[in-house]
Design a protein around this motif. Structure first.
Motif, PDB file in Angstrom:
ATOM      1  N   VAL A 230       0.848  -1.189   0.000  1.00  0.00           N
ATOM      2  CA  VAL A 230       0.000   0.000   0.000  1.00  0.00           C
ATOM      3  C   VAL A 230       0.884   1.240   0.000  1.00  0.00           C
ATOM      4  CG1 VAL A 230      -1.756   1.309   1.233  1.00  0.00           C
ATOM      5  CG2 VAL A 230      -1.859  -1.178   1.215  1.00  0.00           C
ATOM      6  N   VAL A 231       0.618   2.151  -0.918  1.00  0.00           N
ATOM      7  CA  VAL A 231       1.272   3.453  -0.964  1.00  0.00           C
ATOM      8  C   VAL A 231       0.237   4.487  -0.554  1.00  0.00           C
ATOM      9  CG1 VAL A 231       2.503   5.115  -2.393  1.00  0.00           C
ATOM     10  CG2 VAL A 231       2.763   2.668  -2.830  1.00  0.00           C
ATOM     11  N   VAL A 232       0.558   5.300   0.452  1.00  0.00           N
ATOM     12  CA  VAL A 232      -0.409   6.246   1.005  1.00  0.00           C
ATOM     13  C   VAL A 232      -0.249   7.603   0.339  1.00  0.00           C
ATOM     14  CG1 VAL A 232      -1.222   7.394   3.105  1.00  0.00           C
ATOM     15  CG2 VAL A 232      -0.430   5.015   3.194  1.00  0.00           C
ATOM     16  N   PHE A 233      -1.361   8.113  -0.208  1.00  0.00           N
ATOM     17  CA  PHE A 233      -1.398   9.442  -0.814  1.00  0.00           C
ATOM     18  C   PHE A 233      -1.990  10.432   0.191  1.00  0.00           C
ATOM     19  CE2 PHE A 233      -1.805   7.649  -5.417  1.00  0.00           C
ATOM     20  CZ  PHE A 233      -0.538   7.091  -5.287  1.00  0.00           C
ATOM     21  N   GLN A 234      -1.817  11.722  -0.100  1.00  0.00           N
ATOM     22  CA  GLN A 234      -2.204  12.731   0.876  1.00  0.00           C
ATOM     23  C   GLN A 234      -3.443  13.544   0.483  1.00  0.00           C
ATOM     24  OE1 GLN A 234       1.221  12.494  -0.196  1.00  0.00           O
ATOM     25  NE2 GLN A 234       1.440  11.103   1.548  1.00  0.00           N
ATOM     26  N   ARG A 235      -3.856  13.485  -0.777  1.00  0.00           N
ATOM     27  CA  ARG A 235      -5.002  14.281  -1.215  1.00  0.00           C
ATOM     28  C   ARG A 235      -5.893  13.467  -2.144  1.00  0.00           C
ATOM     29  NH1 ARG A 235      -2.865  20.394  -2.642  1.00  0.00           N
ATOM     30  NH2 ARG A 235      -2.415  21.045  -0.500  1.00  0.00           N
ATOM     31  N   ALA A 236      -7.064  14.029  -2.423  1.00  0.00           N
ATOM     32  CA  ALA A 236      -7.975  13.393  -3.376  1.00  0.00           C
ATOM     33  C   ALA A 236      -7.359  13.417  -4.769  1.00  0.00           C
ATOM     34  CB  ALA A 236      -9.318  14.119  -3.383  1.00  0.00           C
ATOM     35  N   GLN A 237      -7.712  12.426  -5.590  1.00  0.00           N
ATOM     36  CA  GLN A 237      -7.140  12.295  -6.922  1.00  0.00           C
ATOM     37  C   GLN A 237      -7.944  13.058  -7.957  1.00  0.00           C
ATOM     38  OE1 GLN A 237      -6.654   8.213  -8.057  1.00  0.00           O
ATOM     39  NE2 GLN A 237      -4.655   8.090  -7.095  1.00  0.00           N
ATOM     40  N   VAL A 238      -7.218  13.575  -8.943  1.00  0.00           N
ATOM     41  CA  VAL A 238      -7.849  14.022 -10.178  1.00  0.00           C
ATOM     42  C   VAL A 238      -7.927  12.845 -11.139  1.00  0.00           C
ATOM     43  CG1 VAL A 238      -7.671  15.609 -12.139  1.00  0.00           C
ATOM     44  CG2 VAL A 238      -7.028  16.379  -9.841  1.00  0.00           C
ATOM     45  N   ASP A 239      -6.851  12.089 -11.234  1.00  0.00           N
ATOM     46  CA  ASP A 239      -6.863  10.826 -11.981  1.00  0.00           C
ATOM     47  C   ASP A 239      -5.797   9.914 -11.406  1.00  0.00           C
ATOM     48  OD1 ASP A 239      -4.290  11.370 -13.284  1.00  0.00           O
ATOM     49  OD2 ASP A 239      -5.373  12.826 -14.481  1.00  0.00           O
ATOM     50  N   ASN A 240      -5.917   8.625 -11.702  1.00  0.00           N
ATOM     51  CA  ASN A 240      -4.977   7.630 -11.202  1.00  0.00           C
ATOM     52  C   ASN A 240      -4.205   7.040 -12.379  1.00  0.00           C
ATOM     53  OD1 ASN A 240      -3.573   5.769  -9.693  1.00  0.00           O
ATOM     54  ND2 ASN A 240      -5.264   4.315  -9.555  1.00  0.00           N
ATOM     55  N   PRO A 241      -2.964   7.473 -12.600  1.00  0.00           N
ATOM     56  CA  PRO A 241      -2.211   6.987 -13.752  1.00  0.00           C
ATOM     57  C   PRO A 241      -1.500   5.668 -13.510  1.00  0.00           C
ATOM     58  CG  PRO A 241      -0.914   8.603 -12.582  1.00  0.00           C
ATOM     59  CD  PRO A 241      -2.200   8.455 -11.812  1.00  0.00           C
ATOM     60  N   PHE A 242      -1.632   5.111 -12.311  1.00  0.00           N
ATOM     61  CA  PHE A 242      -0.854   3.945 -11.953  1.00  0.00           C
ATOM     62  C   PHE A 242      -1.646   2.661 -12.188  1.00  0.00           C
ATOM     63  CE2 PHE A 242       0.423   7.375  -8.905  1.00  0.00           C
ATOM     64  CZ  PHE A 242       1.525   7.778  -9.650  1.00  0.00           C
ATOM     65  N   ARG A 243      -0.932   1.566 -12.225  1.00  0.00           N
ATOM     66  CA  ARG A 243      -1.529   0.289 -12.596  1.00  0.00           C
ATOM     67  C   ARG A 243      -2.478  -0.243 -11.532  1.00  0.00           C
ATOM     68  NH1 ARG A 243       2.455  -4.679 -13.341  1.00  0.00           N
ATOM     69  NH2 ARG A 243       2.978  -3.995 -11.254  1.00  0.00           N
ATOM     70  N   GLY A 244      -2.162  -0.061 -10.278  1.00  0.00           N
ATOM     71  CA  GLY A 244      -2.939  -0.676  -9.212  1.00  0.00           C
ATOM     72  C   GLY A 244      -4.223   0.062  -8.900  1.00  0.00           C
ATOM     73  N   PRO A 245      -5.071  -0.526  -8.087  1.00  0.00           N
ATOM     74  CA  PRO A 245      -6.316   0.118  -7.682  1.00  0.00           C
ATOM     75  C   PRO A 245      -6.046   1.226  -6.667  1.00  0.00           C
ATOM     76  CG  PRO A 245      -6.078  -1.949  -6.532  1.00  0.00           C
ATOM     77  CD  PRO A 245      -4.922  -1.866  -7.488  1.00  0.00           C
ATOM     78  N   HIS A 246      -7.007   2.108  -6.554  1.00  0.00           N
ATOM     79  CA  HIS A 246      -6.885   3.215  -5.605  1.00  0.00           C
ATOM     80  C   HIS A 246      -8.092   3.214  -4.685  1.00  0.00           C
ATOM     81  CE1 HIS A 246      -5.822   7.047  -3.883  1.00  0.00           C
ATOM     82  NE2 HIS A 246      -7.007   7.534  -4.181  1.00  0.00           N
ATOM     83  N   LEU A 247      -7.838   3.230  -3.384  1.00  0.00           N
ATOM     84  CA  LEU A 247      -8.897   3.312  -2.387  1.00  0.00           C
ATOM     85  C   LEU A 247      -8.931   4.733  -1.841  1.00  0.00           C
ATOM     86  CD1 LEU A 247     -10.970   2.062  -0.339  1.00  0.00           C
ATOM     87  CD2 LEU A 247      -8.990   1.701   1.170  1.00  0.00           C
ATOM     88  N   GLN A 248     -10.123   5.311  -1.838  1.00  0.00           N
ATOM     89  CA  GLN A 248     -10.275   6.641  -1.258  1.00  0.00           C
ATOM     90  C   GLN A 248     -11.434   6.613  -0.264  1.00  0.00           C
ATOM     91  OE1 GLN A 248      -9.747  10.338  -3.573  1.00  0.00           O
ATOM     92  NE2 GLN A 248     -11.867  10.792  -3.021  1.00  0.00           N
TER      93      GLN A 248
END
Length: 827
Positions: A230-248
């Motif tokens: 799991v890689v932790v992001f700090q803000r809401a996404q505009v888009d997800n350019p990465f291969r894996g799923p994103h949980l928000q």
């Protein structure tokens, strides 16, 4: 469809560029495209074959007329085009590994010419009857021309009211469909491949920080039990350019009793969204249910070691690295076979600058013993950074990419990065790839492209909501500006980045950026140094508290640089830096810090001590790939200033015999001066080419300028030497408050100009006054004080000097035999 065949399609508008295929031109927002002619020709070729693969062979045949050129020539043109296209340049112009390039052009990017006007009925009566062989458009025009104009007008009136009605009805349908689409999603599932990485962002009001930690802990735990990073992001996404799923998980409003939140799990076009309203503990249950339903089956049983590992990963997400280290160590105490904890521990130790501790932590990780290729590649990627000598013969591609950069096989690394960039990557893989690309470009001194890649990657990370990665990528702006000699820009950029790191709570990274600010800010002797010392002491304490060993050592070395005139303080700073290096076992590890310490000893003009320390370092096997170049450079500099020219040249010979990259060494301009004084003219000229490649800062090229002037003096063309030095002397005199380094450079230029035909006594007198004024202040340092003494002595008796009384040089001056010899008045 090719231009010129009667089509109304004339070209494309892609990003910031307009491609006109009819005219064969490329233009930007303000006219010029900014591309070289070769890059424009490549873009036109790709545009004519839009959405089709164009091989490198076709590119060479068309753009380079079949001539044989290096792959780097095509790659450079591709980079130019992507930069000109804007932030989406890599998405528009895509690389197909070992096959070629693809220009992706959507339908709405096509530019069409205006259709020819329909002629009136009077003119249409002269149109000849059409045959079956005539084009369809011509037959339709002839049929329309035969209809009476009144009939046409009546039909237009009847349909005039229908068009707005159709538009309004379509708008209503779209407006109703959008909210329905947001709530109803097509059936689908989140698909995990074996190497996927998951990203997560938990966004809560500041008053609910405790809830963020609780939700993150649950996310990390459930992912780990399923072998998912799991890689932790700090803000809401505009888009997800990465291969894996994103949980928000986003809590819009709430208190300790009731929350209003939404949970979104998205991968590609599959988007699972759930609304939640209720007590906080119910949100945790809703998250558990979402993850259980859509993530793979659990692969590990929970336990005490798992709890410790999860606690460490949560501490990392909070940027509490000291706690994270303790938790990873606790996990290994509970389960010594826990590979994930060992990988995390070794990576974190290395990130803090404790390279030897990281190597020891990873000692039991042997890629060859891993049967799972995914886990083997994770281990190899770690070893590529901390122990490249332990990699096998054929590591996985991403590990090989990192190892090539560390081993300074930079062109090979760039080719590997270009191949990997065509493949989807998880968030961690992407950041590793971007770091490697930017570092390779900086070491190759490809500064415009490096700046483009920094800005592009930063924008990708920001749009993904990964603020920490965006800041980490921006830290490369410091070395970028320093390579250009833009110290003010480097300090301003790193000041902003340090503030933003601190706002995120990452004190360790903030300390590193604060060190960069101090490194980029010139030392100006005088009362302002009191505040500089206090700032550096604060950085030392911040770095020690956050466990950032690298920043602590570098701040101590900067304190030593300021305090070169205060012998006791200077020795104390260096002693503390050496002790920290010994504590972390960096004196024989994969670190350049022992060489940075010797560099400060050379800067303090204590050459005998420096040579003794270099001999000790050279007797110790050192795994860092740049260690041999640094040792030899410091050796050459020490022998040169002691006027031991043969020994200095032998150091350069040793670099060349070892095949070390001179262009990437600390300063090839200095080698040009060494070889000039040693009367090795041909070899000196070869180093002049590297020195004058436009990639050096003024502090480096000053040595090349002195070398050029010395060549003219040795050739009996002294008048030409003055013309070379005059412009640099004028530039330094124009600085209102010169730094220590600028005053040293002025003393160096001026004393070599004394006695040259045409030399202006007024300029030299102004130089002497400036140098002596700065040298009289606190913090001037031995180099500037010696420069002032030598310049005064050189000017004595020439008409430009006023004070010719004999004055004893400082106790360390006998070591600067070359500077003293070259500064003696010439007949």
């Amino acid at each position: 469809m090719e231009p010129g065949d009667g089509s109304v399609f004339t070209g494309f508008t892609l990003g910031l560029l307009t491609i006109d295929l009819d005219r064969g031109t490329v233009s930007g927002e303000h006219g010029s495209s900014g591309l070289t002619p070769r890059a424009e020709a490549l873009l036109l070729l790709l545009s004519r074959r839009a959405n089709a693969l164009v091989s490198r062979e076709d590119i060479l045949e068309t753009v380079w007329a079949g001539r044989v050129v290096e792959d780097a020539a095509i790659t450079h043109c591709v980079w130019q085009i992507r930069r000109a296209l804007g932030p989406t340049g890599k998405d528009i112009l895509q690389t197909r590994s070992k096959r070629g390039y693809l220009l992706v052009v959507p339908e709405d990017a096509r530019v069409t010419a205006a259709a020819p006007p329909v002629e009136s009925s009077a003119a249409a009566t002269d149109v000849a009857p059409t045959s079956d062989a005539a084009p369809l458009s011509a037959r339709a025009a002839a049929a329309t021309a035969s209809v009476p104009s009144q009939v046409i007008a009546s039909a237009v009136r009847r349909r005039r009211w229908r068009f707005p009605l159709v538009i309004a009805l379509a708008a209503l349908i779209v407006a109703a469909a959008i909210p329905l689409w947001r709530w109803w999603q097509p059936a689908g599932a989140i698909v995990f491949d074996p190497q996927v990485e998951m990203s997560a962002a938990v966004l809560v009001p500041p008053s609910l920080g405790w809830l963020r930690d609780t939700l993150l802990r649950k996310t990390i735990e459930q992912a780990h039990l399923r072998d998912i990073d799991v890689v932790v992001f700090q803000r809401a996404q505009v888009d997800n350019p990465f291969r894996g799923p994103h949980l928000q998980v986003r809590v819009k409003r709430g208190d300790r009793q009731t929350l209003d939140a939404e949970l979104i799990l998205q991968q590609g076009r599959v988007r699972i969204r759930e609304r939640y309203r209720g007590p906080p503990e119910g949100l945790l249950d809703a998250l558990q249910t979402l993850l259980t339903r859509h993530l793979p089956a659990i692969a590990h049983a929970p336990g005490a070691a798992t709890d410790a590992y999860v606690a460490g990963r949560l501490a990392e997400a909070r940027f509490d690295r000291a706690t994270a280290l303790l938790e990873f160590q606790r996990a290994l105490t509970l389960d010594a076979r826990m590979g994930d904890a060992r990988i995390a521990l070794a990576g974190l130790l290395f990130e803090h600058g404790r390279a030897e501790d990281a190597r020891e932590a990873a000692q039991s990780l042997v890629p060859a013993k891993e049967t799972d290729p995914v886990r083997r590649c994770r281990i190899e990627r770690l070893l590529a950074r901390i122990a490249p000598d332990r990699l096998g013969a054929a590591p996985c591609p991403r590990a090989g990419m990192v190892a090539r950069v560390e081993r300074l096989q930079l062109q090979d690394a760039l080719r590997e990065i270009e191949r990997l960039s065509a493949q989807p990557a998880g968030a961690g893989e992407w950041l590793e790839q971007e770091d490697a690309l930017i570092l390779a470009l900086l070491r190759l001194q490809e500064l415009p492209r490096a700046q483009y890649e920094i800005e592009r990657a930063r924008d990708v990370a920001q749009r993904a909501g990964w603020l920490h990665a965006a800041l980490r990528l921006q830290t490369n702006l410091g070395p970028l500006h320093m390579h250009r000699g833009e110290r003010g820009a480097a300090a301003a950029a790193q000041t902003r980045i340090a503030r933003d790191f601190a706002t995120l709570g990452d004190q360790a990274s903030a300390a590193e950026s604060r060190v960069w600010v101090q490194r980029a800010t010139p030392i100006v002797p005088g009362p302002g140094l009191v505040a500089r010392r206090e700032e550096l002491r604060a950085i030392v304490e911040q770095a020690r508290a956050s466990g950032q060993l690298r920043a602590e050592i570098e701040a101590l070395l900067l304190l030593a640089r300021i305090d070169r005139d205060r012998s006791d303080a200077w020795r104390d700073h260096l002693g503390r830096a050496r002790q920290r290096i010994r504590d972390a076992r960096l004196d024989g590890g994969n670190s350049l810090h022992p060489y940075f310490v010797v560099g400060e000893v050379v800067g303090a003009r204590r050459y005998t001590d420096a040579l003794a320390e270099i001999q000790v370092l050279q007797r110790t096997p050192h795994p860092h790939p740049r260690a041999p170049a640094w040792a030899l450079y410091l050796q050459v500099e020490s022998h040169f200033w002691r006027d031991e020219l043969d020994a200095a040249v032998e150091g350069i010979d040793a670099m060349e015999r070892a095949g070390l990259d001179i262009s990437a060494s600390p300063n090839p301009c200095f080698y040009a001066w060494v070889l000039t004084e040693a009367r090795r003219r041909d070899r000196a000229n070869a180093y002049f080419e590297r020195c004058n490649d436009g990639k050096r800062s003024p502090e480096q090229t000053d040595y090349g300028l002195i070398a050029s002037a010395r060549q003219r003096i040795l050739d009996g063309e002294s008048a030409g030497a003055w013309r070379l030095l005059r412009s640099r002397i004028d530039a330094l005199l124009a600085i209102r408050e010169p730094s220590r380094q600028e005053a040293e450079a002025l003393a160096l230029m001026a004393r070599h100009a004394v006695g040259l035909p045409g030399a202006d006594p007024r300029r030299l007198q102004a130089a002497r006054q400036t140098v002596e004024r700065i040298a009289a202040r606190e913090g001037a340092g031995p180099g500037l004080r010696l420069g002032a003494e030598l310049l005064r002595g050189a000017l004595c008796g020439t008409g430009a000097g006023e004070r010719c009384a004999a004055r004893a040089l400082p106790e360390w001056a006998p070591e600067d035999l070359l500077a003293v010899r070259l500064s003696r008045p010439r007949p």
